[in-house]
Design a protein around this motif. Structure first.
Motif, PDB file in Angstrom:
ATOM      1  N   GLY A 109     -27.731   4.855  -9.216  1.00  0.00           N
ATOM      2  CA  GLY A 109     -28.086   3.456  -9.076  1.00  0.00           C
ATOM      3  C   GLY A 109     -27.035   2.582  -9.731  1.00  0.00           C
ATOM      4  O   GLY A 109     -26.326   3.020 -10.633  1.00  0.00           O
ATOM      5  N   GLU A 110     -26.932   1.349  -9.253  1.00  0.00           N
ATOM      6  CA  GLU A 110     -25.967   0.413  -9.820  1.00  0.00           C
ATOM      7  C   GLU A 110     -26.550  -0.986  -9.803  1.00  0.00           C
ATOM      8  O   GLU A 110     -27.130  -1.414  -8.805  1.00  0.00           O
ATOM      9  CB  GLU A 110     -24.657   0.448  -9.037  1.00  0.00           C
ATOM     10  CG  GLU A 110     -23.595  -0.506  -9.572  1.00  0.00           C
ATOM     11  CD  GLU A 110     -22.292  -0.381  -8.801  1.00  0.00           C
ATOM     12  OE1 GLU A 110     -21.769  -1.416  -8.350  1.00  0.00           O
ATOM     13  OE2 GLU A 110     -21.808   0.761  -8.646  1.00  0.00           O
ATOM     14  N   ARG A 111     -26.393  -1.707 -10.921  1.00  0.00           N
ATOM     15  CA  ARG A 111     -26.893  -3.068 -11.030  1.00  0.00           C
ATOM     16  C   ARG A 111     -25.822  -3.943 -11.654  1.00  0.00           C
ATOM     17  O   ARG A 111     -25.296  -3.633 -12.721  1.00  0.00           O
ATOM     18  CB  ARG A 111     -28.167  -3.122 -11.887  1.00  0.00           C
ATOM     19  CG  ARG A 111     -29.239  -2.147 -11.441  1.00  0.00           C
ATOM     20  CD  ARG A 111     -30.575  -2.390 -12.117  1.00  0.00           C
ATOM     21  NE  ARG A 111     -30.535  -2.424 -13.558  1.00  0.00           N
ATOM     22  CZ  ARG A 111     -30.504  -1.345 -14.343  1.00  0.00           C
ATOM     23  NH1 ARG A 111     -30.452  -0.139 -13.797  1.00  0.00           N
ATOM     24  NH2 ARG A 111     -30.519  -1.467 -15.652  1.00  0.00           N
ATOM     25  N   SER A 118     -30.115  -4.597  -6.851  1.00  0.00           N
ATOM     26  CA  SER A 118     -29.967  -3.211  -7.277  1.00  0.00           C
ATOM     27  C   SER A 118     -29.721  -2.315  -6.071  1.00  0.00           C
ATOM     28  O   SER A 118     -30.208  -2.567  -4.968  1.00  0.00           O
ATOM     29  CB  SER A 118     -31.230  -2.751  -8.013  1.00  0.00           C
ATOM     30  OG  SER A 118     -31.468  -3.550  -9.147  1.00  0.00           O
ATOM     31  N   LYS A 119     -28.961  -1.254  -6.293  1.00  0.00           N
ATOM     32  CA  LYS A 119     -28.638  -0.334  -5.214  1.00  0.00           C
ATOM     33  C   LYS A 119     -28.831   1.096  -5.695  1.00  0.00           C
ATOM     34  O   LYS A 119     -28.281   1.492  -6.719  1.00  0.00           O
ATOM     35  CB  LYS A 119     -27.193  -0.542  -4.762  1.00  0.00           C
ATOM     36  CG  LYS A 119     -26.756   0.368  -3.618  1.00  0.00           C
ATOM     37  CD  LYS A 119     -25.307   0.091  -3.250  1.00  0.00           C
ATOM     38  CE  LYS A 119     -24.857   0.995  -2.105  1.00  0.00           C
ATOM     39  NZ  LYS A 119     -23.416   0.749  -1.754  1.00  0.00           N
ATOM     40  N   ARG A 129     -37.235  -3.332 -11.886  1.00  0.00           N
ATOM     41  CA  ARG A 129     -36.090  -4.032 -12.484  1.00  0.00           C
ATOM     42  C   ARG A 129     -35.717  -5.246 -11.660  1.00  0.00           C
ATOM     43  O   ARG A 129     -35.869  -5.251 -10.450  1.00  0.00           O
ATOM     44  CB  ARG A 129     -34.897  -3.097 -12.581  1.00  0.00           C
ATOM     45  CG  ARG A 129     -35.098  -1.997 -13.610  1.00  0.00           C
ATOM     46  CD  ARG A 129     -33.978  -1.005 -13.505  1.00  0.00           C
ATOM     47  NE  ARG A 129     -34.110  -0.001 -14.567  1.00  0.00           N
ATOM     48  CZ  ARG A 129     -33.653   1.226 -14.478  1.00  0.00           C
ATOM     49  NH1 ARG A 129     -33.030   1.605 -13.377  1.00  0.00           N
ATOM     50  NH2 ARG A 129     -33.782   2.061 -15.453  1.00  0.00           N
ATOM     51  N   GLU A 142     -28.963   6.111 -18.300  1.00  0.00           N
ATOM     52  CA  GLU A 142     -28.674   4.717 -17.955  1.00  0.00           C
ATOM     53  C   GLU A 142     -27.549   4.228 -18.863  1.00  0.00           C
ATOM     54  O   GLU A 142     -27.647   4.321 -20.086  1.00  0.00           O
ATOM     55  CB  GLU A 142     -29.927   3.862 -18.144  1.00  0.00           C
ATOM     56  CG  GLU A 142     -29.758   2.402 -17.780  1.00  0.00           C
ATOM     57  CD  GLU A 142     -31.030   1.617 -18.048  1.00  0.00           C
ATOM     58  OE1 GLU A 142     -31.162   0.510 -17.495  1.00  0.00           O
ATOM     59  OE2 GLU A 142     -31.879   2.094 -18.830  1.00  0.00           O
ATOM     60  N   ALA A 200     -36.309   1.447  -9.851  1.00  0.00           N
ATOM     61  CA  ALA A 200     -35.649   0.313  -9.223  1.00  0.00           C
ATOM     62  C   ALA A 200     -36.621  -0.819  -8.931  1.00  0.00           C
ATOM     63  O   ALA A 200     -36.279  -1.991  -9.045  1.00  0.00           O
ATOM     64  CB  ALA A 200     -34.978   0.763  -7.941  1.00  0.00           C
TER      65      ALA A 200
END
Length: 285
Positions: free
Chosen positions: A120-122, A128-129, A284, A98, A281
């Motif tokens: 993942g990307e935030r 979140s994706k 979060r 991360e 995910a």
């Protein structure tokens, strides 16, 4: 062969010691407050039979820690190698890293030994994706794909690891590319403890890897900073901040040219876990 290598040849790698991290940390703190002289090697050798791990850590950090000193920088990297080698064995279903990019975006990567991977990307204010990685391996070196299985099988002998890494690099690559490939084995890939230790030792032997002293990352964590230049037009200066007591890379930053833009990646966490991407995910914001 230097004195530290001679000690290893005589007594082998020290076994894991729960007090190792505390001893190394105490030594680092002591050296920040006052310079220390080299220990008597007769005393060191005499104490090895009773405390091999403690001697290795102290000897590695016996020289003054001054910015730009190749000797002190190498000693610190050797201490990080000792810590890495005594780390716990890999355990978990997913390898997860991360990272915080430029203070604004958090990315995740999960990878399994059987070749599956997710990213993942935030970003603040956005949902979140998480998406599955397809069409290529989740890791690479010099543009060549690497799987978790391949990384887990890397040689732990420094000479053999160096030969393998050089074989992955473009023909004629210099020490700058070698340093970058080795540093990637420390934090951005699921390298086993012994492989990370070998990579630290190899970095300690590269003349282009310079010690910058104690630095703090964007999360307020303090570590030892090392830098090397990557050839280009303009060149890029890459800096790593390392926590010697855990052997973990805390952050990486790139500066383009002499005063160009800077990018940064802060490692929020890296290691094996049983918590997969869907579960992570869902917990979060």
């Amino acid at each position: 062969m230097d004195e530290l290598s001679s000690i290893r040849e005589l007594y082998g790698e020290p076994p894991a010691d729960p007090a190792l991290k505390a001893r190394v940390r105490e030594r680092l703190d002591a050296e920040r407050s006052s310079r220390t002289s080299w220990l008597s090697w007769r005393g060191v050798v005499g104490s090895l039979a009773a405390a091999a791990v403690a001697v290795t850590a102290v000897v590695a950090l016996a020289s003054p820690r001054t910015p730009g000193s190749a000797v002190s920088g190498r000693s610190i990297l050797l201490a990080a190698a000792t810590t890495a080698a005594s780390g716990p064995a890999d355990k978990g279903t997913y390898w997860h890293i991360e990272k915080l990019h430029d203070g604004t975006k958090v990315t995740d990567l999960w990878a399994t030994p059987d070749g599956k991977a997710w990213t993942g990307e935030r970003v603040t204010g956005r949902p979140s994706k998480v998406v599955a990685v397809s069409g290529r391996a989740p890791f690479s070196m010099a543009g060549k794909d690497l799987t978790v299985e391949q990384i887990q099988r890397l040689p732990s002998d420094p000479a053999a690891l160096k030969e393998w890494v050089i074989g992955m690099l473009p023909a004629g690559s210099g020490d700058d590319v070698l340093a970058d490939a080795l540093s990637g084995l420390l934090w951005s890939k699921p390298s086993p403890p012994a492989v990370r230790a070998a990579a630290y030792r190899l970095l300690g032997d590269l003349p282009n890897v310079r010690y910058l002293g104690r630095k703090t990352d964007q999360r307020g964590r303090t570590g030892d900073a090392f830098t090397y230049s990557l050839a280009g037009d303009p060149p890029v200066q890459r800096t790593l901040i390392i926590d010697v007591t855990s052997s973990q890379v805390l952050a990486s930053s790139n500066t383009t040219g002499t005063s160009g833009p800077q990018t940064s990646e802060v490692v929020l966490g890296a290691g094996w876990t049983d918590k997969g991407p869907a579960e992570s995910a869902s917990t979060r914001p």
